[in-house]
Motif scaffolding. Structure first.
Motif, short mmCIF file in Angstrom:
data_model
loop_
_atom_site.label_atom_id
_atom_site.label_comp_id
_atom_site.label_asym_id
_atom_site.label_seq_id
_atom_site.Cartn_x
_atom_site.Cartn_y
_atom_site.Cartn_z
N ALA A 34 9.38 3.42 -0.88
CA ALA A 34 9.73 4.11 -2.12
C ALA A 34 8.70 5.18 -2.47
CB ALA A 34 9.87 3.11 -3.26
N HIS A 35 7.46 4.95 -2.08
CA HIS A 35 6.38 5.91 -2.37
C HIS A 35 6.09 6.81 -1.18
CE1 HIS A 35 5.68 3.79 -6.09
NE2 HIS A 35 5.65 2.65 -5.41
N ARG A 36 6.77 6.54 -0.04
CA ARG A 36 6.63 7.35 1.17
C ARG A 36 5.18 7.42 1.65
NH1 ARG A 36 10.34 8.60 3.71
NH2 ARG A 36 9.55 10.54 4.54
N VAL A 37 4.53 6.25 1.66
CA VAL A 37 3.12 6.18 2.07
C VAL A 37 2.90 4.99 2.99
CG1 VAL A 37 2.35 4.82 0.08
CG2 VAL A 37 0.74 6.36 1.22
N VAL A 38 1.96 5.14 3.89
CA VAL A 38 1.51 4.06 4.77
C VAL A 38 0.05 3.79 4.44
CG1 VAL A 38 1.08 3.35 7.16
CG2 VAL A 38 3.09 4.74 6.62
N ILE A 39 -0.28 2.53 4.26
CA ILE A 39 -1.66 2.12 3.99
C ILE A 39 -2.09 1.24 5.15
CG2 ILE A 39 -3.21 0.89 2.43
CD1 ILE A 39 -0.87 1.32 0.29
N LYS A 40 -3.22 1.58 5.76
CA LYS A 40 -3.77 0.76 6.85
C LYS A 40 -5.18 0.36 6.44
CE LYS A 40 -3.02 1.31 11.16
NZ LYS A 40 -2.32 0.09 11.48
N GLY A 41 -5.56 -0.84 6.83
CA GLY A 41 -6.90 -1.26 6.48
C GLY A 41 -7.37 -2.44 7.30
N ALA A 42 -8.62 -2.77 7.09
CA ALA A 42 -9.24 -3.91 7.75
C ALA A 42 -10.28 -4.49 6.80
CB ALA A 42 -9.89 -3.50 9.07
N ALA A 43 -10.59 -5.75 7.02
CA ALA A 43 -11.57 -6.43 6.17
C ALA A 43 -11.93 -7.75 6.83
CB ALA A 43 -11.00 -6.67 4.78
N PHE A 44 -12.79 -8.49 6.14
CA PHE A 44 -13.09 -9.86 6.51
C PHE A 44 -12.77 -10.74 5.30
CE2 PHE A 44 -15.52 -7.59 9.62
CZ PHE A 44 -15.39 -8.36 10.75
#
Length: 170
Positions: free
Chosen positions: A101-111
């Motif tokens: 709906a927002h036309r966005v991709v979020i990628k991430g990493a963490a522990f």
């Protein structure tokens, strides 16, 4: 070393990730203690998210990760310490969120830094889960003109969310 407890803790974490991605909210509730807390270090809302209580956690995820949010979470390399009916764990994880709906991709990493508790029923549950991002990046689907869904959870390919590129082809 309690190898059975170790495996049960691994499975409760994997179940958590699967239930979020498949939007199995009732099953997700079962992985948390009633008084569980989370501290999600994502900045997508402008600040980290702190939630308290199983109902608040599941309610938030249900409301924010609806059908227009495609998620993929992967965790591994667990380091788990068990002390009786309490345990702690550190997990490496990566995720992708496609907010159609927002036309966005979020990628991430963490522990993840988790705490677990074994209940009176003998089942391990998450008492606390939290992370601080090692990175989080966003990109607009509008910047990816060749991006196209060929399959989505719970939809036939013909029902997949179209992109502007799909509209141009039709």
């Amino acid at each position: 070393m309690d190898l059975l407890a170790l495996e049960e803790i691994r499975q409760v974490k994997y179940r958590y990730l699967r239930c979020v991605d498949l939007k199995l909210w009732d099953d997700l509730a079962e992985v948390f203690t009633p008084d569980a807390t989370v501290d999600y270090g994502t900045m997508v809302y402008g600040r980290p998210l702190k939630l308290a209580g199983r109902d608040e956690i599941v309610g938030f995820l249900r409301d924010k990760l609806g059908p227009d949010m495609i998620t993929v979470h992967s965790a591994g390399q667990p380091e788990i310490s068990i002390d009786g009916d309490q345990a702690s764990g550190t997990w490496s994880f990566e995720d992708t969120v496609i907010a159609t709906a927002h036309r966005v991709v979020i990628k991430g990493a963490a522990f993840y830094q988790d705490r677990y508790r074994r209940g009176e029923d003998g089942r391990w549950r998450i008492a606390h889960s939290g992370y601080v991002r090692t990175y989080e990046a966003t990109m607009s689907l509008d910047d990816l003109p060749s991006f196209r869904f060929t399959a989505t959870l719970g939809a036939e390919v013909a029902d997949a969310v179209p992109t502007d590129a799909d509209a141009a082809v039709r």
